[in-house]
Scaffold this active site. Structure first.
Site, PDB file in Angstrom:
ATOM      1  N   SER A 128       0.821  -1.210   0.000  1.00 55.37           N
ATOM      2  CA  SER A 128       0.000   0.000   0.000  1.00 55.37           C
ATOM      3  C   SER A 128       0.851   1.255   0.000  1.00 55.37           C
ATOM      4  CB  SER A 128      -0.915   0.012   1.231  1.00 55.37           C
ATOM      5  OG  SER A 128      -0.137   0.031   2.420  1.00 55.37           O
ATOM      6  N   HIS A 149      -3.354  -3.704  -5.509  1.00 52.64           N
ATOM      7  CA  HIS A 149      -3.631  -3.242  -4.139  1.00 52.64           C
ATOM      8  C   HIS A 149      -5.111  -3.440  -3.811  1.00 52.64           C
ATOM      9  CE1 HIS A 149      -3.931   0.200  -1.031  1.00 52.64           C
ATOM     10  NE2 HIS A 149      -3.647  -0.938  -0.442  1.00 52.64           N
ATOM     11  N   GLU A 161      -6.592  -1.131  -6.785  1.00 53.86           N
ATOM     12  CA  GLU A 161      -5.687  -0.263  -7.533  1.00 53.86           C
ATOM     13  C   GLU A 161      -4.695  -1.150  -8.285  1.00 53.86           C
ATOM     14  OE1 GLU A 161      -5.369   3.824  -4.977  1.00 53.86           O
ATOM     15  OE2 GLU A 161      -4.506   2.037  -4.042  1.00 53.86           O
ATOM     16  N   ASN A 199      -4.391   6.140  -0.566  1.00 50.13           N
ATOM     17  CA  ASN A 199      -3.568   6.531   0.579  1.00 50.13           C
ATOM     18  C   ASN A 199      -2.977   7.918   0.401  1.00 50.13           C
ATOM     19  OD1 ASN A 199      -3.987   4.390   2.302  1.00 50.13           O
ATOM     20  ND2 ASN A 199      -2.344   3.172   1.442  1.00 50.13           N
TER      21      ASN A 199
END
Length: 511
Positions: A128, A149, A161, A199
Site C-alpha cells: 500500500s 492493491h 488499484e 492513501n
C-alpha cells in the site's frame, strides 16, 4: 515473456504469499472465483493461523446462508497450504505477495520468486505504500511485476488499484485489470507513485485531523463528528486512524513525505508521540480513544450538556441573506427571548460564521466579544439544516461554549464547536483534501472519475472529493483555502493552479 494479454481464464492457479488479514482475504476471493490457490506462509504456525482465519470467514458465510456446506468444502478443496515457497509458486500463473510492509522482506521474497517461478508468471505485490518500481527493478523479468492493491476486507471491498511501474508491460497491467473485473471488483489503473490514489489522499487528511486536535481547533469527538455528519463520511478521521493503526498511517506518511516533501505529509507531532507510546489504536487497546472500557467517551459530555444553563435572552444578529431567520424563530419557539442587539441581560450573542473570515471581527463589531458565538450550517438544504458549527473566538468567555451547546441541544441541532480559524472544522478538513485531489489530476496521475471512484469504493465516501468540490463550488473552495493559507502561512493550503483556473472560469471537474 510474450507480448500478449493473458486472459483471466488462463490464470488457473494463483499463489498467495502471506496469510495475514489481507492475504487470507485475497486467497478467499481468488479461490471463490473457481481457481486453485496455493496459500503460502513462512512457517507452519503462521500457516495454521492464516488457514483458520480463512476457514472462519467461509464458516460465517455458511451461517449467514450465503454459502452452502458443499460449496465451502469444494472451495477448501481447491486450496493447497504450504510453507515451502519455491514448491508453492512453481506452477502458479499469478503470484500475489501480501507480506509485511518492509522493503528488505519483499526484495528477498522477489529474489526467491525469480528463481522459482516460470518466466511468464505474473508477480503482483499488494503493498500500500512501498515503491513497486524498486521491487521490480531488482527482478529478472520486471515487465511481469505490478501492484495489485486490494482493500480490507478483500472479499467485500470493491476497489482494486492496479499499479504499473515504468518497467511493467502494458500486457501485464491489462491482464490484471481484466482479472480484477472478472473477480467483480472495480479496478483503477495508475502508475507507481507513493500512496497511489487512496492513501495519497486519505492519509494526509487523517494527519490534518491530528493537527487540528493538537492545535485545539476542536475536540476529538467534534473533529470526528464534523467529518461524519458534515461530510457524510462513514466515520471520523480519528476513529478511522484508530481502526487502521496509528503506526501503519505513520509509516505511509513517512513514505509520502520522502517522495513529495512539504508540510502536508509531515507527520503531526501528536501522531508520532502516540506511536512512541505504543498507543496504536484498536489493536493496542488505546489510540485517540480508549477501547478498554465499554462506556462511550461522550457519555459524560452528554450529562454535562443536560446540566448546562440555557441563556434567558439571546441576541441574534441578522444578516442580509436571512441565514439566521429560521434559527431565531426556533429559539423563540423554545421559550427563549430573542433580541436584535445585545443588552446587559443578554446571555449569548449569535452571528453568522463565514469560513473565509474571522468571527472575531463580527464579535468586535457587535461590541460583546466575550458572549459571541458564530454559527455555520453545513449540508443545509432540502428542508434540512445539516451540521451546525459553533465557532468561538479565543476571546470568548469560558461559559459561552456551554451556553451555545446547551442551546443547540434544546433546539435538537447536530452541533460541533470549532475554534475561530478559517475553514473551521469541516471545510478545513475537506478543502485541503480537495486541493490534493485536484493536484493529482493536474499532474496527469489520475482522472477525476478514477479519483472519485477510488475514494468512494476504497473509503466509503458518499461522493468523490471532486464531485464534492463541484457541489461546494470551486470559487468558494479557493477562497477558503486562501484564507487558511493567509492565517497559517502553510503552503499546503495554497490552491493549486488548476483549481484556481477552474474557479475563475466557473468550470466543474465532474461534468
Amino acid at each position: 515473456m510474450t507480448n500478449s494479454v493473458i486472459q483471466p481464464a488462463d490464470i488457473r492457479e494463483v499463489a498467495v504469499i502471506g496469510l495475514g488479514l489481507m492475504g487470507s482475504g485475497i486467497a478467499e476471493l481468488i479461490v471463490r472465483s473457481g481457481r486453485r490457490v496455493v496459500a503460502i506462509e513462512i512457517n507452519q504456525t503462521f500457516l495454521d493461523q492464516g488457514m483458520a482465519r480463512l476457514r472462519g470467514s467461509l464458516d460465517r458465510a455458511v451461517s449467514r446462508g450465503k454459502l452452502t456446506d458443499t460449496a465451502r468444502d469444494e472451495i477448501l478443496a481447491r486450496i493447497r497450504p504450504t510453507d515451502d515457497i519455491p514448491a508453492g509458486v512453481a506452477g502458479a500463473d499469478l503470484v500475489i505477495e501480501a507480506i509485511p510492509e518492509r522493503m528488505e522482506l519483499k526484495r528477498t521474497l522477489f529474489d526467491q520468486l525469480d528463481e522459482a517461478c516460470r518466466a511468464d508468471t505474473i508477480l503482483a505485490t499488494n503493498t500500500s505504500s512501498l515503491s513497486i518500481t524498486e521491487i521490480a527493478g531488482a527482478t529478472r523479468y520486471p515487465p511481469r511485476v505490478a501492484g495489485l492493491h486490494f482493500f480490507n476486507p478483500a472479499p467485500v471491498m470493491k476497489l482494486v488499484e492496479v499499479i504499473s511501474t515504468v518497467l511493467t508491460s502494458p500486457e501485464t497491467a491489462e491482464t490484471l485489470t481484466l482479472l480484477t473485473r472478472e473477480l467483480r471488483k472495480t479496478p483503477v489503473q495508475v502508475n507507481d507513485r507513493a500512496g497511489f490514489i487512496v492513501n495519497a489522499l486519505l492519509v494526509p487528511y487523517l494527519n490534518h485531523a491530528v493537527r487540528l486536535l493538537e492545535t485545539a481547533q476542536g475536540t476529538r469527538e467534534d473533529i470526528d463528528r464534523a467529518a461524519h455528519v458534515g461530510l457524510g463520511l462513514p466515520m471520523g478521521p480519528l476513529t478511522l486512524l484508530d481502526l487502521i493503526g496509528l503506526d501503519t498511517s505513520l509509516a505511509v506518511l513517512e513514505v509520502l513525505q520522502a517522495e513529495f516533501g512539504g508540510t502536508r505529509y509531515a507527520p503531526a507531532p501528536l501522531l508520532r508521540k502516540l506511536c512512541d507510546a505504543r498507543l496504536f489504536g484498536r489493536k493496542s487497546g488505546r489510540g485517540f480513544y480508549d477501547y478498554r472500557h465499554n462506556t462511550p467517551a461522550a457519555a459524560a459530555e452528554d450529562d454535562d450538556l443536560a446540566a448546562a444553563p440555557l441563556p434567558a435572552e439571546v441576541a441574534v444578529i441578522r444578516d442580509p441573506d436571512g441565514l439566521l431567520d429560521e434559527l431565531a424563530s426556533d429559539i423563540t419557539a423554545a421559550g427563549i427571548s430573542v433580541v436584535p442587539q445585545p443588552s446587559p441581560d443578554t446571555g449569548l450573542v449569535i452571528v453568522v460564521a463565514d469560513p473565509k473570515h474571522r468571527v472575531l471581527d463580527a464579535a468586535l463589531a457587535v461590541g460583546h466579544p466575550a458572549d459571541v458565538v458564530g454559527i455555520h450550517f453545513i449540508g443545509a438544504g432540502d428542508g434540512k439544516r445539516g451540521l451546525a458549527e459553533l465557532v468561538l473566538p479565543d476571546v470568548t468567555a469560558a461559559g459561552t461554549a456551554d451556553k451555545a451547546r446547551a442551546l443547540a441541544a434544546r433546539l435538537s441541532l447536530d452541533a460541533v464547536i470549532s475554534r475561530d480559524r478559517p475553514g473551521f472544522l469541516t471545510e478545513a478538513l475537506a478543502y485541503a483534501q480537495f486541493n490534493d485531489a485536484v493536484r493529482m489530476f493536474q499532474d496527469g496521475y489520475a482522472s477525476p472519475a478514477d479519483i472519485d471512484t477510488a475514494m468512494m469504493l476504497g473509503c466509503g465516501y458518499p461522493r468523490g472529493p471532486l464531485q464534492m468540490l463541484d457541489d461546494a463550488g470551486p470559487a468558494h473552495v479557493v477562497s477558503v483555502l486562501e484564507a487558511m493559507h493567509a492565517a497559517t502561512g502553510d503552503q499546503a493550503f495554497t490552491p493549486v493552479p488548476l483549481l484556481a483556473e477552474y474557479a475563475t472560469a466557473g468550470s466543474r471537474f465532474r461534468s
